[in-house]
Design an enzyme around this catalytic site. Structure first.
Site, PDB file in Angstrom:
ATOM      1  N   TYR A  23     -19.210  49.317 -27.064  1.00  0.00           N
ATOM      2  CA  TYR A  23     -19.392  48.336 -28.142  1.00  0.00           C
ATOM      3  C   TYR A  23     -18.787  48.870 -29.434  1.00  0.00           C
ATOM      4  O   TYR A  23     -18.059  48.161 -30.143  1.00  0.00           O
ATOM      5  CB  TYR A  23     -20.881  48.048 -28.328  1.00  0.00           C
ATOM      6  CG  TYR A  23     -21.192  47.050 -29.424  1.00  0.00           C
ATOM      7  CD1 TYR A  23     -21.033  45.693 -29.215  1.00  0.00           C
ATOM      8  CD2 TYR A  23     -21.658  47.476 -30.668  1.00  0.00           C
ATOM      9  CE1 TYR A  23     -21.322  44.770 -30.215  1.00  0.00           C
ATOM     10  CE2 TYR A  23     -21.953  46.572 -31.672  1.00  0.00           C
ATOM     11  CZ  TYR A  23     -21.783  45.217 -31.439  1.00  0.00           C
ATOM     12  OH  TYR A  23     -22.064  44.313 -32.433  1.00  0.00           O
ATOM     13  N   LYS A  67     -15.613  47.227 -31.526  1.00  0.00           N
ATOM     14  CA  LYS A  67     -15.743  46.795 -32.910  1.00  0.00           C
ATOM     15  C   LYS A  67     -14.823  47.584 -33.849  1.00  0.00           C
ATOM     16  O   LYS A  67     -14.311  47.032 -34.831  1.00  0.00           O
ATOM     17  CB  LYS A  67     -17.197  46.897 -33.364  1.00  0.00           C
ATOM     18  CG  LYS A  67     -18.122  45.902 -32.672  1.00  0.00           C
ATOM     19  CD  LYS A  67     -17.626  44.464 -32.808  1.00  0.00           C
ATOM     20  CE  LYS A  67     -18.632  43.451 -32.298  1.00  0.00           C
ATOM     21  NZ  LYS A  67     -18.151  42.058 -32.424  1.00  0.00           N
TER      22      LYS A  67
END
Length: 271
Positions: free
Chosen positions: A179, A183
């Site tokens: 994640y 990002k």
């Protein structure tokens, strides 16, 4: 451009598309645009969820809305949505890429995490954002010199490593490394796309939210997060993301591109 502050924040006559706009932060941003007078298109992987959110926005803010089903891992689905948005509103002035997710139901520990789940995380959070920029951005470029504004939703996970004790002490699964990787990629693509598309008057920025709640988070985790945040709390759903998104969508930020706006109560700046 008007020199009136009220006019600079006004989106009347503009169309905003929020990918992943049927709930939580996506819906909050769509609501801010609708309240500012924009025609709003919201998407979800689930058509019923998108249509319901669009109907709620239309009723509350008295603006034209459209709900679309979009799978950001399927470029044909994205292209169809862009065509549908143009057919509905005639133009696209604002694009928010908010589709994504956190750890899901799998372990957040990289050593325990299935490869297929890692690949899905990257495909949704990073590749999906890039593909939406490609399809919807093409429509904005066709509008040049009027251009538009792209807002990609990143995360403070792409800026700082997290103390895993916060998750274990708070009784929640840790956010996965993939994640954070996705990002961080969103922040990078936003910066470089801003440079590439400035010639078409398309501004590209990102927003990196911190933790938001209350949602279904245990109180213990909210307390752990609050103690690590200078402002002493998590971001509040329905409140703390709205003005940031509206700023980057409106002419109030006409001279800002390639910027990553951090909305985290100071979490990423405090050690």
């Amino acid at each position: 451009m008007s020199d009136s502050i009220r006019d600079l924040w006004d989106l009347t006559g503009k169309t905003a598309v929020v990918i992943g706009g049927s709930k939580l932060l996506g819906y909050d941003m769509a609501a801010a645009f609708a309240e500012a007078g924009a025609t709003v298109v919201v998407s979800s992987r689930n058509a019923a969820s998108a249509v319901s959110a669009a109907e709620t926005l239309a009723e509350k803010y008295n603006v034209a809305t459209l709900g679309l089903a979009v799978n950001v891992q399927d470029y044909a689905s994205i292209e169809n949505a862009a065509a549908d948005a143009i057919a509905f509103a005639g133009r696209i002035d604002v694009l928010v890429n908010n589709a994504g997710g956190g750890s899901g139901n799998a372990s957040g520990d990289l050593l325990q995490r299935p490869v297929t789940v890692i690949e899905d995380m990257i495909a949704t959070n990073l590749t999906g954002t890039l593909l939406c920029c490609k399809a919807f951005g093409a429509k904005m470029i066709e509008q040049s010199p009027s251009g538009g504004a792209v807002i990609n939703i990143a995360s403070i996970a792409g800026l700082v490593g997290r103390d895993r004790r916060m998750y274990s002490n708070g009784g929640v699964e840790q956010q996965p490394i993939d994640y954070a990787a996705a990002k961080a990629g969103v922040i990078g693509l936003s910066r470089d796309l801003a440079a590439a598309w400035a010639q078409f008057a398309v501004r590209v920025n990102s927003i990196s939210p911190g933790g938001f709640g209350p949602r279904q988070l245990p109180n213990a985790f909210a307390d752990e997060y609050a103690t690590r945040t200078p402002l002493g709390r998590m971001g509040i759903d329905g409140q703390d993301i709205k003005s940031s998104a509206l700023f980057l969508a409106s002419e109030a930020s006409a001279y800002i591109t390639g910027h990553n706006l951090v909305v985290d109560g100071g979490f990423s700046s405090w050690r």
